[in-house]
Write a protein that holds these residues in place. Structure first.
Motif, PDB file in Angstrom:
ATOM      1  N   ILE A 560       6.442  -2.992  24.960  1.00 48.84           N
ATOM      2  CA  ILE A 560       6.756  -3.765  23.764  1.00 48.84           C
ATOM      3  C   ILE A 560       6.092  -3.108  22.566  1.00 48.84           C
ATOM      4  O   ILE A 560       4.980  -2.586  22.653  1.00 48.84           O
ATOM      5  N   LYS A 561       6.805  -3.100  21.446  1.00 47.47           N
ATOM      6  CA  LYS A 561       6.259  -2.584  20.193  1.00 47.47           C
ATOM      7  C   LYS A 561       6.562  -3.575  19.078  1.00 47.47           C
ATOM      8  O   LYS A 561       7.692  -4.055  18.958  1.00 47.47           O
ATOM      9  N   THR A 562       5.549  -3.877  18.272  1.00 45.10           N
ATOM     10  CA  THR A 562       5.710  -4.860  17.205  1.00 45.10           C
ATOM     11  C   THR A 562       5.118  -4.343  15.903  1.00 45.10           C
ATOM     12  O   THR A 562       4.156  -3.571  15.892  1.00 45.10           O
ATOM     13  N   ASP A 563       5.704  -4.788  14.802  1.00 50.46           N
ATOM     14  CA  ASP A 563       5.194  -4.506  13.463  1.00 50.46           C
ATOM     15  C   ASP A 563       4.428  -5.743  13.005  1.00 50.46           C
ATOM     16  O   ASP A 563       4.999  -6.829  12.872  1.00 50.46           O
ATOM     17  N   LEU A 564       3.125  -5.593  12.772  1.00 48.06           N
ATOM     18  CA  LEU A 564       2.255  -6.714  12.411  1.00 48.06           C
ATOM     19  C   LEU A 564       1.858  -6.675  10.935  1.00 48.06           C
ATOM     20  O   LEU A 564       0.959  -7.402  10.517  1.00 48.06           O
ATOM     21  N   THR A 565       2.515  -5.851  10.137  1.00 49.19           N
ATOM     22  CA  THR A 565       2.093  -5.622   8.754  1.00 49.19           C
ATOM     23  C   THR A 565       1.998  -6.923   7.969  1.00 49.19           C
ATOM     24  O   THR A 565       1.013  -7.174   7.256  1.00 49.19           O
ATOM     25  N   ARG A 566       3.012  -7.773   8.071  1.00 55.02           N
ATOM     26  CA  ARG A 566       3.051  -8.997   7.264  1.00 55.02           C
ATOM     27  C   ARG A 566       1.983 -10.005   7.677  1.00 55.02           C
ATOM     28  O   ARG A 566       1.714 -10.950   6.934  1.00 55.02           O
ATOM     29  N   ALA A 567       1.372  -9.818   8.831  1.00 54.46           N
ATOM     30  CA  ALA A 567       0.311 -10.741   9.242  1.00 54.46           C
ATOM     31  C   ALA A 567      -0.921 -10.598   8.360  1.00 54.46           C
ATOM     32  O   ALA A 567      -1.713 -11.532   8.236  1.00 54.46           O
ATOM     33  N   TYR A 568      -1.081  -9.435   7.740  1.00 51.70           N
ATOM     34  CA  TYR A 568      -2.247  -9.156   6.889  1.00 51.70           C
ATOM     35  C   TYR A 568      -1.838  -9.196   5.421  1.00 51.70           C
ATOM     36  O   TYR A 568      -0.647  -9.151   5.086  1.00 51.70           O
ATOM     37  N   ASN A 569      -2.806  -9.286   4.530  1.00 50.60           N
ATOM     38  CA  ASN A 569      -2.520  -9.066   3.117  1.00 50.60           C
ATOM     39  C   ASN A 569      -2.078  -7.615   2.972  1.00 50.60           C
ATOM     40  O   ASN A 569      -2.866  -6.697   3.186  1.00 50.60           O
ATOM     41  N   SER A 570      -0.809  -7.430   2.626  1.00 45.84           N
ATOM     42  CA  SER A 570      -0.215  -6.103   2.700  1.00 45.84           C
ATOM     43  C   SER A 570       0.561  -5.783   1.437  1.00 45.84           C
ATOM     44  O   SER A 570       0.675  -6.607   0.518  1.00 45.84           O
ATOM     45  N   VAL A 571       1.144  -4.588   1.407  1.00 46.55           N
ATOM     46  CA  VAL A 571       1.975  -4.194   0.277  1.00 46.55           C
ATOM     47  C   VAL A 571       3.249  -5.023   0.232  1.00 46.55           C
ATOM     48  O   VAL A 571       3.921  -5.093  -0.794  1.00 46.55           O
ATOM     49  N   ARG A 572       3.590  -5.690   1.340  1.00 42.06           N
ATOM     50  CA  ARG A 572       4.781  -6.537   1.368  1.00 42.06           C
ATOM     51  C   ARG A 572       4.489  -7.914   0.776  1.00 42.06           C
ATOM     52  O   ARG A 572       5.343  -8.523   0.140  1.00 42.06           O
ATOM     53  N   PHE A 573       3.289  -8.424   1.017  1.00 39.92           N
ATOM     54  CA  PHE A 573       2.849  -9.681   0.408  1.00 39.92           C
ATOM     55  C   PHE A 573       1.340  -9.794   0.535  1.00 39.92           C
ATOM     56  O   PHE A 573       0.781  -9.551   1.613  1.00 39.92           O
ATOM     57  N   ASP A 574       0.698 -10.142  -0.558  1.00 46.51           N
ATOM     58  CA  ASP A 574      -0.752 -10.332  -0.581  1.00 46.51           C
ATOM     59  C   ASP A 574      -1.034 -11.735  -1.085  1.00 46.51           C
ATOM     60  O   ASP A 574      -0.740 -12.065  -2.236  1.00 46.51           O
ATOM     61  N   GLY A 575      -1.597 -12.581  -0.217  1.00 45.22           N
ATOM     62  CA  GLY A 575      -1.902 -13.955  -0.598  1.00 45.22           C
ATOM     63  C   GLY A 575      -2.932 -14.070  -1.687  1.00 45.22           C
ATOM     64  O   GLY A 575      -3.049 -15.126  -2.333  1.00 45.22           O
ATOM     65  N   ASN A 576      -3.689 -13.009  -1.926  1.00 44.54           N
ATOM     66  CA  ASN A 576      -4.663 -13.002  -3.015  1.00 44.54           C
ATOM     67  C   ASN A 576      -4.069 -12.498  -4.329  1.00 44.54           C
ATOM     68  O   ASN A 576      -4.771 -12.383  -5.326  1.00 44.54           O
ATOM     69  N   GLY A 577      -2.781 -12.155  -4.296  1.00 39.83           N
ATOM     70  CA  GLY A 577      -2.142 -11.669  -5.507  1.00 39.83           C
ATOM     71  C   GLY A 577      -2.451 -10.217  -5.829  1.00 39.83           C
ATOM     72  O   GLY A 577      -2.162  -9.748  -6.939  1.00 39.83           O
ATOM     73  N   GLY A 578      -3.020  -9.481  -4.870  1.00 41.05           N
ATOM     74  CA  GLY A 578      -3.374  -8.091  -5.095  1.00 41.05           C
ATOM     75  C   GLY A 578      -2.336  -7.138  -4.550  1.00 41.05           C
ATOM     76  O   GLY A 578      -1.169  -7.492  -4.344  1.00 41.05           O
ATOM     77  N   ASP A 579      -2.773  -5.905  -4.305  1.00 41.77           N
ATOM     78  CA  ASP A 579      -1.871  -4.857  -3.831  1.00 41.77           C
ATOM     79  C   ASP A 579      -1.863  -4.742  -2.317  1.00 41.77           C
ATOM     80  O   ASP A 579      -1.203  -3.854  -1.776  1.00 41.77           O
ATOM     81  N   GLY A 580      -2.614  -5.612  -1.632  1.00 36.88           N
ATOM     82  CA  GLY A 580      -2.644  -5.580  -0.183  1.00 36.88           C
ATOM     83  C   GLY A 580      -3.659  -4.588   0.342  1.00 36.88           C
ATOM     84  O   GLY A 580      -4.054  -3.644  -0.347  1.00 36.88           O
ATOM     85  N   LYS A 581      -4.096  -4.819   1.572  1.00 38.07           N
ATOM     86  CA  LYS A 581      -5.060  -3.906   2.186  1.00 38.07           C
ATOM     87  C   LYS A 581      -4.412  -2.972   3.199  1.00 38.07           C
ATOM     88  O   LYS A 581      -5.027  -2.003   3.624  1.00 38.07           O
ATOM     89  N   VAL A 582      -3.170  -3.289   3.634  1.00 36.61           N
ATOM     90  CA  VAL A 582      -2.481  -2.417   4.577  1.00 36.61           C
ATOM     91  C   VAL A 582      -1.064  -2.127   4.091  1.00 36.61           C
ATOM     92  O   VAL A 582      -0.427  -2.952   3.427  1.00 36.61           O
ATOM     93  N   SER A 583      -0.599  -0.920   4.460  1.00 29.92           N
ATOM     94  CA  SER A 583       0.794  -0.547   4.212  1.00 29.92           C
ATOM     95  C   SER A 583       1.639  -0.730   5.463  1.00 29.92           C
ATOM     96  O   SER A 583       2.826  -1.027   5.382  1.00 29.92           O
ATOM     97  N   ARG A 584       1.000  -0.535   6.621  1.00 32.49           N
ATOM     98  CA  ARG A 584       1.728  -0.678   7.876  1.00 32.49           C
ATOM     99  C   ARG A 584       0.741  -0.858   9.026  1.00 32.49           C
ATOM    100  O   ARG A 584      -0.273  -0.148   9.104  1.00 32.49           O
ATOM    101  N   VAL A 585       1.045  -1.799   9.919  1.00 30.56           N
ATOM    102  CA  VAL A 585       0.273  -2.015  11.140  1.00 30.56           C
ATOM    103  C   VAL A 585       1.269  -2.219  12.274  1.00 30.56           C
ATOM    104  O   VAL A 585       2.099  -3.131  12.215  1.00 30.56           O
ATOM    105  N   THR A 586       1.214  -1.363  13.290  1.00 29.31           N
ATOM    106  CA  THR A 586       2.076  -1.530  14.465  1.00 29.31           C
ATOM    107  C   THR A 586       1.222  -1.518  15.719  1.00 29.31           C
ATOM    108  O   THR A 586       0.170  -0.883  15.764  1.00 29.31           O
ATOM    109  N   ARG A 587       1.680  -2.239  16.716  1.00 30.58           N
ATOM    110  CA  ARG A 587       0.991  -2.256  18.013  1.00 30.58           C
ATOM    111  C   ARG A 587       2.018  -2.089  19.117  1.00 30.58           C
ATOM    112  O   ARG A 587       3.045  -2.793  19.148  1.00 30.58           O
ATOM    113  N   SER A 588       1.737  -1.143  20.030  1.00 29.53           N
ATOM    114  CA  SER A 588       2.577  -0.913  21.212  1.00 29.53           C
ATOM    115  C   SER A 588       1.751  -1.164  22.462  1.00 29.53           C
ATOM    116  O   SER A 588       0.590  -0.743  22.533  1.00 29.53           O
ATOM    117  N   LEU A 589       2.355  -1.859  23.443  1.00 26.60           N
ATOM    118  CA  LEU A 589       1.724  -2.074  24.749  1.00 26.60           C
ATOM    119  C   LEU A 589       2.644  -1.538  25.832  1.00 26.60           C
ATOM    120  O   LEU A 589       3.861  -1.778  25.787  1.00 26.60           O
TER     121      LEU A 589
END
Length: 815
Positions: A560-589
């Motif tokens: 299984i492979k998943t994209d977890l980017t949106r789970a963090y404050n990211s370039v896609r959305f930052d709940g603090n209104g900033g630029d996000g701390k991650v551009s991409r986070v993926t996990r494969s098992l």
């Protein structure tokens, strides 16, 4: 009183009267400004079509001002789903919830299928009670079916007429609607049931149903929480009514609309997002009954099959999440009932009977043998003859002592809630000594859910990699500052020192653990599935995870492979209104059956290279790191750390071991935190340079149903850079079985990583086309993992290698 105030005002001196008048004018102006401001804020917020409405704010203000009792609106909400009844199938005979075999019952003789059922249940040793001389209302129902007389029918009618109603509220009390509906629905199958008695009972049902619908039409009950329970009870009540009148048809239409939406939401997730205990204690049973009614009321075969499939999927979710130690693998705010005792079996029996699924019937036998005297709550033993159908499966009960004894078992891995909750279970087999792995990459649905996208657990003989959160006090430091957060899970932390983690007033301190966005930790009010969908990638941004690839090869491997980017404050959305701390986070098992090895491969791209990345693993004992030095506390109760390249370490739990091979980062820092005073330790400011954090123990629980791992391992790269890879191999073992040798092969530009586990060569994310594996290793096969389906060929030592199987998991034979 008014005259007295007027006289007193006239007696005041002129200056005093002018002062009072001025204060009154100021008060009136301030009150007007406050009122207008409140209306303005309410209009602004409710301009979002899926945000709280004007009605909500006015009713809430009236409640807070003490103008209305709680849950009694000053302005009524409009009725939802009011005019859909003309398109609904509403002419089904009784019963409509369960026991549809009674639809042709004469009432003058015992129901043959029911007496056969009782005889078989008694043969199987079920703890049923049949006492037709007892005054207990519930026992009278079984007696009417098995030994019908006019006196028994009259006694049951009177009891139902006098049945005391318990009305639901929004504080967690959902009333007794399901019970009245179930009993009346079955009893109403008797042709001799008095019309006068029916009228009295249905008035009670109508009153209770209208109260449910009032709560459901409002905006406080949340979809994957109390709203689903209320909707299930409302639908059960509605199905028990005589639907020949327009008034009852409209009530049915409204109840159907609310529950259909809840059922659609469950179809999306397939597992209960807020945890198993809440499903079992508050939701599962009325929802299972209502799904049965929904299927029985449907006339369209496609709709019947859709609901049947949903019930079977929910039943399998119970089965697959059952660990070898006979308990459910918990994931949210969990309580005592993860042990499968008391309440699980009645849900399974409803699902098995309604869907006629032998697998679920066998699972019910397993639960019966697991708890011979308490597979049902003692007060619910009267339900066994009604809920349990012993003829669905031909399996002899005494033979089903473990899950492995179920003869109709399906594949050893199953993904639930695809593209939604992404809840995966992987097993090496169904025996007590087999490996059990769970994985979640879920969007956010409810406030009892945790922020654990990418979390996995591993069990073999004992819990070896676990969720370390406990649950006791909802607003405790332990829950808010540790248990619900990513730091308590086997997932990834990315620490931005400037990140603010104070989602509401209950978070008194900014504790920056580096975890995922905390969205709705203390309350939710999702009014419909459409409401949630409107906020998935907007507003609150409930969407956190994306499924990129999944494939299971029975007995070989699961990937299984998943994209977890949106789970963090990211370039896609930052709940603090900033630029996000991650551009991409993926996990494969990847789990390899033959090697009994779990490979975890992560890619993290941060917006700044200096942000600290941590790969987490929670175990019972620390890993045997001989190079670790003590940073704080002592060796067995504190913080220890080492630095180095590829290392192979082992952690123990009883007779089980977990070997961890760290392959990437090539140079890494391994920090282990644990012991009585550090097991819930969090760095409040996110700065590891000064270890001044706190052990978030206040409000934690030591109850036996929690796994209680004592140590947290944090793996971090030493070199600061924006792009980081983590590659870790975990091998669970029991007894004296040794772990296989693990090696990282030379880097190649044709794949993300190449490694060997025992005699298997793994190629992660290769580029499409020919791959030249010029290697001296003695691998007997190669496995290529790719989230994209493409044609690939392996060439080794100038010769093409035979392809055994091609897909997302592609296998090559080197022999």
């Amino acid at each position: 009183m008014i005259n007295l105030l007027a006289y007193s005002y006239k007696m005041l001196p002129t200056l005093a009267r002018e002062l009072v008048a001025m204060l009154f004018r100021i008060w009136a102006v301030l009150l007007t400004i406050l009122l207008l401001t409140g209306i303005g804020i309410g209009l602004y917020i409710s301009s979002n079509p899926f945000g709280p409405s004007h009605t909500f704010y006015i009713n809430k203000a009236a409640e807070l001002a003490g103008l209305t009792p709680k849950e009694h609106a000053i302005i009524e909400y409009p009725s939802r789903y009011l005019d859909n009844y003309t398109a609904l199938a509403i002419n089904q005979p009784f019963p409509r919830i369960l026991l549809t075999q009674l639809r042709n019952w004469s009432g003058s003789t015992p129901a043959h299928f029911f007496t056969r059922r009782l005889a078989e249940q008694q043969r199987r040793g079920e703890r049923i009670r049949i006492d037709c001389d007892a005054s207990h209302l519930y026992l009278q129902l079984s007696c009417l079916l098995s030994s019908p007389t006019k006196e028994r029918l009259a006694r049951l009618q009177t009891a139902l007429e006098n049945y005391p109603l318990a009305y639901p509220n929004l504080a967690g009390n959902y009333g007794n609607g399901w019970l009245l509906a179930l009993m009346y629905d079955i009893a109403n199958a008797h042709p001799g049931f008095s019309q006068t008695s029916k009228a009295v009972i249905e008035l009670k049902i109508k009153s209770l149903l209208e109260h449910h619908l009032t709560l459901l039409d409002g905006e406080s009950a949340s979809l994957w929480h109390g709203r689903s329970t209320l909707a299930a009870s409302a639908y059960l009540l509605a199905t028990a009514l005589d639907l020949s009148t327009n008034g009852h048809k409209q009530l049915y239409s409204r109840a159907y609309g609310h529950f259909k939406d809840a059922a659609d939401a469950l179809t999306l997730t397939e597992t209960w997002p807020e945890g198993y205990n809440y499903w079992l204690q508050e939701r599962g049973f009325p929802i299972a009954l209502a799904l049965s009614a929904l299927k029985n009321m449907a006339t369209d075969p496609t709709e019947k099959q859709r609901i049947t499939t949903l019930m079977r999927r929910i039943g399998r979710w119970h089965l697959y999440l059952t660990r070898p130690d006979n308990r459910i693998e918990g994931w949210g705010d969990e309580g005592s009932r993860v042990d499968l005792k008391d309440g699980s079996r009645r849900i399974i029996d409803v699902l098995a009977q309604a869907s006629q699924d032998p697998l679920l019937a066998d699972y019910s036998l397993y639960l019966k043998n697991l708890y011979p005297t308490s597979s049902y709550y003692s007060s619910n033993h009267w339900l066994i003859p009604i809920l349990n159908d012993p003829f669905i499966s031909a399996t002899e009960p005494a033979t089903v002592r473990t899950v492995a004894d179920i003869t109709t078992l399906e594949p050893a891995a199953m993904l639930f809630g695809k593209d939604a909750s992404n809840h995966l279970v992987i097993r090496s087999g169904w025996g007590n000594d087999d490996t059990f792995i769970s994985f979640r990459a879920s969007d956010i649905y409810t406030h009892h859910q945790h922020y654990d996208a990418g979390h996995f657990s591993l069990f073999k003989g004992e819990p070896l990699a676990s969720n370390s959160s406990t649950y006791a006090d909802f607003f405790s430091d332990h829950r808010l500052n540790y248990a619900i957060r990513s730091i308590a899970k086997n997932t990834l932390l990315i620490i931005d020192p400037t990140e603010k983690v104070k989602p509401n007033k209950h978070f008194k301190t900014n504790i920056n653990d580096g975890g995922q966005r905390i969205v709705i930790p203390t309350g939710s009010a999702l009014t419909s599935l459409e409401h949630w969908q409107s906020q998935r990638f907007d507003g609150k941004h409930y969407g956190t995870s994306e499924l990129l690839a999944y494939e299971h090869l029975e007995g070989v491997a699961t990937y299984i492979k998943t994209d977890l980017t949106r789970a963090y404050n990211s370039v896609r959305f930052d709940g603090n209104g900033g630029d996000g701390k991650v551009s991409r986070v993926t996990r494969s098992l990847l789990y390899l059956n033959q090697e009994d090895a779990l490979i975890i491969y992560d890619e993290v791209i941060t917006t700044k290279p200096e942000f600290t990345k941590k790969w987490l693993l929670h175990t019972y004992e620390p890993f045997n790191d001989q190079n670790a030095v003590i940073l704080k506390g002592v060796k067995d109760n504190g913080i220890i750390q080492s630095k180095g390249k590829h290392r192979s370490l082992t952690s123990r739990h009883s007779n089980s071991t977990l070997t961890m091979d760290v392959l990437l980062p090539e140079m890494s820092q391994l920090t282990q935190i644990g012991g009585p005073d550090y097991r819930y330790y969090v760095e409040t400011d996110g700065d590891d340079q000064t270890l001044d954090g706190a052990n978030q123990v206040a409000g934690s629980s030591a109850e036996k149903w929690f796994d209680q791992p004592q140590w947290r391992t944090e793996l971090s790269p030493i070199q600061a850079q924006t792009e980081n890879k983590f590659l870790v191999v975990l091998q669970p073992r029991t007894g004296d079985t040794k772990a296989l040798e693990v090696m990282l092969e030379k880097a190649t530009d044709t794949a993300k990583a190449v490694l060997t586990v025992g005699s298997t060569l793994l190629v992660l994310e290769p580029k499409c086309g020919a791959i030249d594996l010029r290697t001296d290793n003695t691998a007997k096969r190669a496995i290529l993992l790719s989230s994209e389906l493409c044609s690939m060929q392996v060439i080794k030592n100038e010769q093409p290698v035979k392809t055994l199987r091609q897909g997302k998991i592609t296998i090559f034979d080197f022999i």
